[in-house]
Motif scaffolding. Structure first.
Motif, mmCIF file in Angstrom:
data_model
loop_
_atom_site.group_PDB
_atom_site.id
_atom_site.type_symbol
_atom_site.label_atom_id
_atom_site.label_comp_id
_atom_site.label_asym_id
_atom_site.label_seq_id
_atom_site.Cartn_x
_atom_site.Cartn_y
_atom_site.Cartn_z
ATOM 1 N N ALA A 1 44.429 44.057 52.448
ATOM 2 C CA ALA A 1 45.249 43.992 53.760
ATOM 3 C C ALA A 1 46.020 45.076 54.216
ATOM 4 O O ALA A 1 46.434 44.939 55.072
ATOM 5 C CB ALA A 1 45.937 42.522 53.521
ATOM 6 N N THR A 2 46.406 45.722 53.068
ATOM 7 C CA THR A 2 46.934 46.878 53.575
ATOM 8 C C THR A 2 46.336 48.047 53.991
ATOM 9 O O THR A 2 46.914 48.954 54.657
ATOM 10 C CB THR A 2 47.867 47.574 52.376
ATOM 11 O OG1 THR A 2 46.838 48.037 51.568
ATOM 12 C CG2 THR A 2 48.678 46.440 51.523
ATOM 13 N N GLY A 3 45.354 47.849 54.077
ATOM 14 C CA GLY A 3 44.161 49.054 54.680
ATOM 15 C C GLY A 3 43.796 50.136 53.819
ATOM 16 O O GLY A 3 43.208 51.048 54.159
ATOM 17 N N ARG A 4 44.354 50.083 52.386
ATOM 18 C CA ARG A 4 43.868 50.982 51.367
ATOM 19 C C ARG A 4 42.413 50.826 51.408
ATOM 20 O O ARG A 4 42.079 50.100 51.218
ATOM 21 C CB ARG A 4 44.789 50.886 50.126
ATOM 22 C CG ARG A 4 46.333 51.396 50.512
ATOM 23 C CD ARG A 4 46.967 50.880 49.274
ATOM 24 N NE ARG A 4 48.412 51.284 49.087
ATOM 25 C CZ ARG A 4 49.353 50.297 49.144
ATOM 26 N NH1 ARG A 4 49.066 48.951 49.335
ATOM 27 N NH2 ARG A 4 50.430 50.969 49.239
ATOM 28 N N ARG A 5 41.960 52.179 50.746
ATOM 29 C CA ARG A 5 40.709 52.001 49.798
ATOM 30 C C ARG A 5 40.803 51.537 48.517
ATOM 31 O O ARG A 5 41.687 52.396 47.724
ATOM 32 C CB ARG A 5 40.162 53.386 49.863
ATOM 33 C CG ARG A 5 39.418 53.944 51.183
ATOM 34 C CD ARG A 5 38.309 54.937 51.117
ATOM 35 N NE ARG A 5 38.748 56.045 50.103
ATOM 36 C CZ ARG A 5 38.356 56.375 48.942
ATOM 37 N NH1 ARG A 5 36.953 55.644 48.787
ATOM 38 N NH2 ARG A 5 38.575 57.234 48.096
ATOM 39 N N VAL A 6 40.303 50.409 48.238
ATOM 40 C CA VAL A 6 40.855 49.934 46.698
ATOM 41 C C VAL A 6 39.377 49.391 46.322
ATOM 42 O O VAL A 6 38.361 49.229 46.826
ATOM 43 C CB VAL A 6 41.908 48.739 46.801
ATOM 44 C CG1 VAL A 6 43.150 49.066 47.674
ATOM 45 C CG2 VAL A 6 41.053 47.511 47.656
ATOM 46 N N ARG A 7 39.660 49.107 44.599
ATOM 47 C CA ARG A 7 38.616 48.697 43.890
ATOM 48 C C ARG A 7 38.988 47.889 42.789
ATOM 49 O O ARG A 7 40.009 48.283 42.435
ATOM 50 C CB ARG A 7 37.658 49.893 43.501
ATOM 51 C CG ARG A 7 36.615 49.612 42.479
ATOM 52 C CD ARG A 7 35.990 50.767 41.682
ATOM 53 N NE ARG A 7 35.142 50.200 40.372
ATOM 54 C CZ ARG A 7 35.028 51.023 39.471
ATOM 55 N NH1 ARG A 7 34.917 52.247 39.790
ATOM 56 N NH2 ARG A 7 33.909 50.507 38.689
ATOM 57 N N ALA A 8 38.563 46.579 42.839
ATOM 58 C CA ALA A 8 38.817 45.645 41.626
ATOM 59 C C ALA A 8 37.815 46.025 40.418
ATOM 60 O O ALA A 8 36.622 46.014 40.634
ATOM 61 C CB ALA A 8 38.744 44.262 42.106
ATOM 62 N N VAL A 9 38.758 46.226 39.150
ATOM 63 C CA VAL A 9 37.955 46.262 38.220
ATOM 64 C C VAL A 9 38.089 45.073 37.245
ATOM 65 O O VAL A 9 39.382 44.816 36.831
ATOM 66 C CB VAL A 9 38.247 47.569 37.358
ATOM 67 C CG1 VAL A 9 37.574 47.590 36.095
ATOM 68 C CG2 VAL A 9 37.965 48.701 38.269
ATOM 69 N N ASP A 10 37.041 44.339 36.765
ATOM 70 C CA ASP A 10 37.306 43.150 36.081
ATOM 71 C C ASP A 10 36.427 43.349 34.662
ATOM 72 O O ASP A 10 35.452 43.863 34.571
ATOM 73 C CB ASP A 10 36.389 41.914 36.679
ATOM 74 C CG ASP A 10 37.288 41.972 38.155
ATOM 75 O OD1 ASP A 10 38.236 41.032 37.902
ATOM 76 O OD2 ASP A 10 36.773 42.102 39.033
ATOM 77 N N VAL A 11 37.050 42.662 33.802
ATOM 78 C CA VAL A 11 36.529 42.729 32.382
ATOM 79 C C VAL A 11 36.888 41.193 31.915
ATOM 80 O O VAL A 11 37.828 40.617 32.055
ATOM 81 C CB VAL A 11 37.127 43.749 31.428
ATOM 82 C CG1 VAL A 11 36.657 44.970 31.930
ATOM 83 C CG2 VAL A 11 38.353 43.524 31.047
ATOM 84 N N ASP A 12 36.264 40.745 30.725
ATOM 85 C CA ASP A 12 36.204 39.644 29.767
ATOM 86 C C ASP A 12 37.310 40.010 28.851
ATOM 87 O O ASP A 12 37.040 41.026 27.857
ATOM 88 C CB ASP A 12 34.941 39.144 29.244
ATOM 89 C CG ASP A 12 35.173 37.825 28.744
ATOM 90 O OD1 ASP A 12 36.295 37.394 28.035
ATOM 91 O OD2 ASP A 12 34.338 36.946 28.892
ATOM 92 N N ILE A 13 38.415 39.521 28.608
ATOM 93 C CA ILE A 13 39.334 39.830 27.843
ATOM 94 C C ILE A 13 38.665 39.773 26.242
ATOM 95 O O ILE A 13 39.358 40.430 25.165
ATOM 96 C CB ILE A 13 40.796 39.201 27.810
ATOM 97 C CG1 ILE A 13 41.396 39.570 29.157
ATOM 98 C CG2 ILE A 13 41.708 39.552 26.857
ATOM 99 C CD1 ILE A 13 42.692 38.691 29.493
ATOM 100 N N SER A 14 37.801 38.798 26.181
ATOM 101 C CA SER A 14 37.073 38.424 24.701
ATOM 102 C C SER A 14 36.619 39.998 24.489
ATOM 103 O O SER A 14 36.318 40.250 22.975
ATOM 104 C CB SER A 14 36.244 37.573 24.714
ATOM 105 O OG SER A 14 35.191 37.744 25.795
ATOM 106 N N SER A 15 36.471 40.794 25.151
ATOM 107 C CA SER A 15 35.658 42.148 24.964
ATOM 108 C C SER A 15 36.722 43.038 24.138
ATOM 109 O O SER A 15 36.360 44.063 23.392
ATOM 110 C CB SER A 15 35.250 43.101 26.095
ATOM 111 O OG SER A 15 36.328 43.419 26.678
ATOM 112 N N ALA A 16 38.117 42.597 24.007
ATOM 113 C CA ALA A 16 38.990 43.293 23.135
ATOM 114 C C ALA A 16 38.884 42.751 21.842
ATOM 115 O O ALA A 16 38.687 41.606 21.451
ATOM 116 C CB ALA A 16 40.419 42.980 23.768
ATOM 117 N N ALA A 17 38.741 43.700 20.845
ATOM 118 C CA ALA A 17 38.693 43.383 19.490
ATOM 119 C C ALA A 17 39.998 42.192 19.142
ATOM 120 O O ALA A 17 39.530 41.357 18.123
ATOM 121 C CB ALA A 17 38.817 44.799 18.572
ATOM 122 N N GLY A 18 40.992 42.586 19.579
ATOM 123 C CA GLY A 18 42.144 41.578 18.932
ATOM 124 C C GLY A 18 41.960 40.064 19.320
ATOM 125 O O GLY A 18 42.664 39.056 19.050
ATOM 126 N N ALA A 19 41.162 39.756 20.765
ATOM 127 C CA ALA A 19 41.068 38.660 21.045
ATOM 128 C C ALA A 19 40.389 37.651 20.165
ATOM 129 O O ALA A 19 40.887 36.453 20.062
ATOM 130 C CB ALA A 19 40.176 38.726 22.414
#
Length: 475
Positions: free
Chosen positions: A382-400
């Protein structure tokens, strides 16, 4: 009614919650004489009816949920919570609703406490009507700081007062577990209290007017929390409004806009907050009673050179930690102006509450926890910036996986593509409340993504999700 002669202080603070306490602390540290006025308990909403009691109620709920995810421990925690012990533990954290300790702290910094109702009586003047009718007139040489916070906002349903509904205050201070509880709302108070009371033994029905929970966060946050509440036994109904509510022979009867009839022992309305400014004398200085108070980044009220509004009352960020941040800024600004020294109001300057504009963190202490800082994807777009969302499953972290079997969680970072800095981060999953500060540092400091690549997360922790996010961004 007795009245004393006018007493002059450098600063007069209305409200002795965490925000008012911090304004007083900063102005006293600068050598300014400071009076603090409080009509209820010193320590305010956070200490007795919000942050502290709610988290005391939630802590055993979350600890049990975490334990049930750990092999070898799961079977040891299958029984119900000891509700009486949980409520007693909550009482301990509220000091049994006694404020002796907080009063001692306030007096220890050299502030003068006036108990009673404080009202503005023109510029730089505050009258205090005490519990026994005594009246004090206080004048402020430099500043009056309004730190009166907010109160729960109830909907305008006919006869609602006769129902004696719960608000956040009753929900955090109740001394018995209701058998059936209807919670109206889908925000932080609604989801946290639904989580707590369901775990303590209530059958919870959650009525949400909107399409999902936690509407101010990324959509997946509310989806994961709703799924967990449903699995825990709560009845979560979205797109549902309350048409009427009555209490019949002690039973609460709710009729929804879909025609459903729900019976309960108690009903909690968590449907918004209103500023506590309706009876503090705003009319004596040309402002509208009951209104939010707009401020600049030094927390000074628009159009005034002596009046400050700090914390919830200015409507910038209704969060205790953000109010305390504002208090530190306001206290420094008041002190600088009193001394006649220049103010640094540049972005991230000592006298500018810059973080209010894009680096506000929040944790929702449900199971799973939801934590966010900065802008959501929709807000960033909504601010008019060029943006990108990056999503990951937290279970991919070894500590999860080590944290608990079947770890479910999701992380998102929103990247400004032109500057390659983070605009926002959202984390949902067990234990993520303790991760959000690293995201806050990255957002507030505008750390370049290229530099974050060199901030190595310890192995094996859930913080490794940062590496997964950066890997996903690099592709």
């Amino acid at each position: 009614m007795t009245e004393t002669e006018s007493i002059a202080y450098d600063v007069v603070v209305l409200g002795a919650g965490p925000v008012g306490e911090n304004v007083a602390d900063r102005t006293r540290a600068a050598g300014l004489s400071t009076a603090v006025v409080e009509s209820e308990l010193v320590g305010g909403e956070c200490s007795y009816w919000a942050c502290m009691p709610s988290k005391a109620l939630l802590r055993p709920v979350i600890a049990r949920a975490d334990a049930r995810r750990v092999p070898g421990l799961r079977q040891a925690v299958q029984g119900p919570l000891d509700a009486a012990a949980v409520l007693a533990h909550r009482d301990y954290f509220t000091s049994d609703w006694k404020d002796d300790g907080q009063v001692g702290w306030l007096e220890g910094i050299g502030a003068v406490l006036y108990r009673g109702h404080g009202r503005l009586a023109g510029p730089r003047t505050v009258t205090v009507t005490g519990p026994d009718g005594e009246r004090h007139v206080l004048t402020a040489r430099h500043a009056v700081a309004v730190c009166t916070g907010t109160s729960a906002l109830l909907p305008g349903l006919p006869g609602i007062a006769d129902v004696e509904p719960w608000t956040s205050r009753e929900a955090t201070s109740a001394h018995a577990v209701p058998g059936r509880l209807v919670v109206v709302g889908g925000g932080v108070v609604a989801t946290e209290m639904a989580t707590a009371w369901q775990a303590l033994g209530s059958q919870v029905t959650l009525l949400v007017r909107g399409a999902g929970l936690l509407a101010r966060m990324e959509p997946f946050a509310g989806e994961l929390v709703a799924a967990a509440l449903t699995e825990a036994g709560a009845d979560v109904r979205t797109g549902t409004s309350v048409k009427s509510v009555t209490r019949e022979n002690g039973t609460v009867v709710v009729v929804t806009d879909t025609g459903d009839r729900i019976e309960a022992d108690e009903i909690l309305f968590a449907t918004g907050r209103a500023p506590r400014t309706e009876d503090i004398g705003l009319d004596t200085i040309g402002l509208e009673p009951g209104s939010w108070l707009p401020v600049d980044d030094t927390l000074r009220v628009t159009g005034n050179d002596w009046l400050y509004a700090v914390g919830d009352v200015n409507h910038r960020a209704l969060l205790t930690h953000q109010g305390k941040y504002q208090a530190r800024i306001a206290g420094a600004a008041i002190a600088a102006r009193a001394a006649g020294t220049p103010l640094d109001t540049s972005a991230w300057g000592a006298h500018s509450a810059t973080a209010d504009h894009g680096a506000v963190p929040q944790v929702v202490f449900t199971d799973p926890e939801a934590a966010a800082v900065g802008l959501s994807l929709a807000e960033a777009e909504a601010t008019g910036r060029r943006v990108r969302a990056v999503d990951v499953d937290i279970s991919s972290a070894a500590g999860a996986g080590l944290y608990g079997d079947g770890y479910r969680g999701r992380a998102r970072m929103v990247v400004d593509l032109d500057r390659e800095t983070l605009l926002g981060v959202t984390l949902v999953g067990p234990g993520v409340g303790e991760l959000i500060h690293s995201a806050t540092v990255a957002v507030a400091a505008e750390v370049p993504v290229a530099r974050l690549w060199h901030a190595v997360p310890s192995y094996p922790t859930i913080s490794e999700v940062w590496l997964r996010l950066l890997e996903a961004y690099r592709g």
